[in-house]
Motif scaffolding. Structure first.
Motif, short mmCIF file in Angstrom:
data_model
loop_
_atom_site.label_atom_id
_atom_site.label_comp_id
_atom_site.label_asym_id
_atom_site.label_seq_id
_atom_site.Cartn_x
_atom_site.Cartn_y
_atom_site.Cartn_z
N LEU A 144 -34.77 -25.22 19.69
CA LEU A 144 -34.13 -26.10 18.73
C LEU A 144 -33.34 -25.31 17.69
O LEU A 144 -32.23 -25.70 17.31
CB LEU A 144 -35.18 -26.97 18.03
CG LEU A 144 -35.71 -28.17 18.81
CD1 LEU A 144 -36.82 -28.86 18.03
CD2 LEU A 144 -34.59 -29.16 19.12
N LYS A 145 -33.91 -24.21 17.24
CA LYS A 145 -33.20 -23.37 16.27
C LYS A 145 -31.85 -22.92 16.85
O LYS A 145 -30.83 -22.95 16.16
CB LYS A 145 -34.05 -22.16 15.90
CG LYS A 145 -35.22 -22.46 14.98
CD LYS A 145 -35.98 -21.19 14.65
CE LYS A 145 -37.17 -21.47 13.74
NZ LYS A 145 -37.95 -20.23 13.45
N GLY A 146 -31.87 -22.49 18.10
CA GLY A 146 -30.64 -22.03 18.73
C GLY A 146 -29.63 -23.13 18.90
O GLY A 146 -28.42 -22.92 18.74
N THR A 147 -30.11 -24.34 19.23
CA THR A 147 -29.20 -25.48 19.43
C THR A 147 -28.63 -25.98 18.11
O THR A 147 -27.43 -26.21 17.98
CB THR A 147 -29.94 -26.62 20.15
OG1 THR A 147 -30.36 -26.19 21.44
CG2 THR A 147 -29.03 -27.84 20.31
N LEU A 148 -29.50 -26.14 17.12
CA LEU A 148 -29.10 -26.81 15.89
C LEU A 148 -28.27 -25.95 14.95
O LEU A 148 -27.53 -26.48 14.11
CB LEU A 148 -30.36 -27.31 15.15
CG LEU A 148 -31.16 -28.39 15.90
CD1 LEU A 148 -32.45 -28.70 15.16
CD2 LEU A 148 -30.35 -29.65 16.10
N LYS A 149 -28.35 -24.63 15.08
CA LYS A 149 -27.59 -23.77 14.17
C LYS A 149 -26.08 -23.94 14.36
O LYS A 149 -25.31 -23.56 13.48
CB LYS A 149 -27.99 -22.31 14.37
CG LYS A 149 -27.54 -21.70 15.68
CD LYS A 149 -27.98 -20.24 15.78
CE LYS A 149 -27.53 -19.57 17.07
NZ LYS A 149 -27.98 -18.17 17.15
N LYS A 150 -25.68 -24.53 15.45
CA LYS A 150 -24.25 -24.74 15.73
C LYS A 150 -23.70 -26.00 15.08
O LYS A 150 -22.50 -26.27 15.17
CB LYS A 150 -24.03 -24.82 17.24
CG LYS A 150 -24.60 -23.66 18.03
CD LYS A 150 -24.52 -23.92 19.53
CE LYS A 150 -25.22 -22.82 20.33
NZ LYS A 150 -25.21 -23.10 21.79
#
Length: 280
Positions: A144-150
């Motif tokens: 989720l961190k990787g997805t949402l940081k965008k």
């Protein structure tokens, strides 16, 4: 409703018929899972028993397993989530033998997945609840961190949910069991519901077809459900649902498109079962 999102499931279409953004991606509904989850299910064997399962049984077991984790009991009388899944099975013509076998297997051991909830603050005062079932909270948290940081959003502690949302009992009743809104209002008072509204029926080809929507305090859910059933009111669905305390309007098209893209990305994650927002 915005064209970039899949059509709302029946219960949320009924609850918020005029909304233009996804209130909740009800991927945990048995109807939706029969379409989307079977193709993603990587094991044809029950993780508890080692017994082979056909795709429909596998799907039903997966949903019931999720409900067991949330409701804490394999007894439908004591588990709201499990009761709802069984009702969905019946409505979607899942054979009794299938869901009864899934329920039997559910009580034969322990699950290898756990519920996971994440809260997200977005631009323009938006707030999202992301729910998942996973065998590795650490993995999905990092994913989720990787997805949402965008997407210009921030993951916050789930305790923030209570400041932005409340849970209510939501019941959708067939109009055939009630003559008119006046009768429905009288019934709402009798059973202890807070309010009742007449809403469009999204499953009917008749544009004039309607249903009755009853809302109650979450603590009164089982009492109201029992009283509605005792009154011979035909319930199409009964569930606990998050409602935002305040909705926000997102006027900027670029921001809305960014958020819609984020929801699409979240939907691509197999373990995510629900995405809820506070957008008007």
């Amino acid at each position: 409703m915005a064209a970039f999102l899949r059509p709302l499931q029946q219960n949320f279409t009924s609850a918020c018929p005029n909304r233009q953004f996804l209130t909740s991606v009800m991927t945990s509904d048995i109807g939706g899972l029969l379409l989307c989850h079977t193709s993603h299910h990587r094991r044809g064997v029950c993780s508890m028993t080692g017994h082979p399962m056909n795709s429909k049984l596998s799907t039903t077991y997966t949903v019931m397993n999720s409900s067991l984790l949330k409701g804490g009991s394999s007894n439908p009388d004591k588990n709201l989530q499990l009761t709802r899944v069984i009702e969905q099975c019946k409505r979607n013509s899942v054979p009794n033998s299938t869901w009864m076998e899934a329920l039997k297997r559910l009580g034969s051991g322990k699950s290898d997945t756990v519920p996971f909830t994440s809260a997200v603050h977005g631009p323009a005062g938006t707030f999202f609840i992301i729910e998942a079932e996973t065998d590795s909270p650490k993995r999905i948290r990092e994913q989720l961190k990787g997805t949402l940081k965008k997407f210009a959003v921030n993951i916050v502690d789930p305790s923030n949910i209570k400041a932005a949302f409340e849970q209510k009992g939501l019941f959708i009743a067939e109009k055939s069991s009630l003559n008119d809104l006046g009768m429905a209002e009288e019934l709402a008072i009798e059973v202890g519901a807070e309010e009742v509204d007449e809403i469009p029926d999204p499953e009917s080809a008749d544009d004039d077809a309607t249903l009755f929507q009853f809302v109650c305090d979450s603590d009164d859910f089982f009492k109201v459900k029992k009283e509605l059933e005792r009154s011979q009111c035909t319930l199409r669905s009964a569930q606990l649902q998050y409602f935002p305390l305040n909705r926000v309007v997102v006027d900027d098209d670029t921001t809305m498109e960014l958020l819609s893209k984020m929801v699409r990305k979240l939907e691509e994650t197999d373990e995510i079962t629900n995405v809820i927002d506070n957008i008007a």
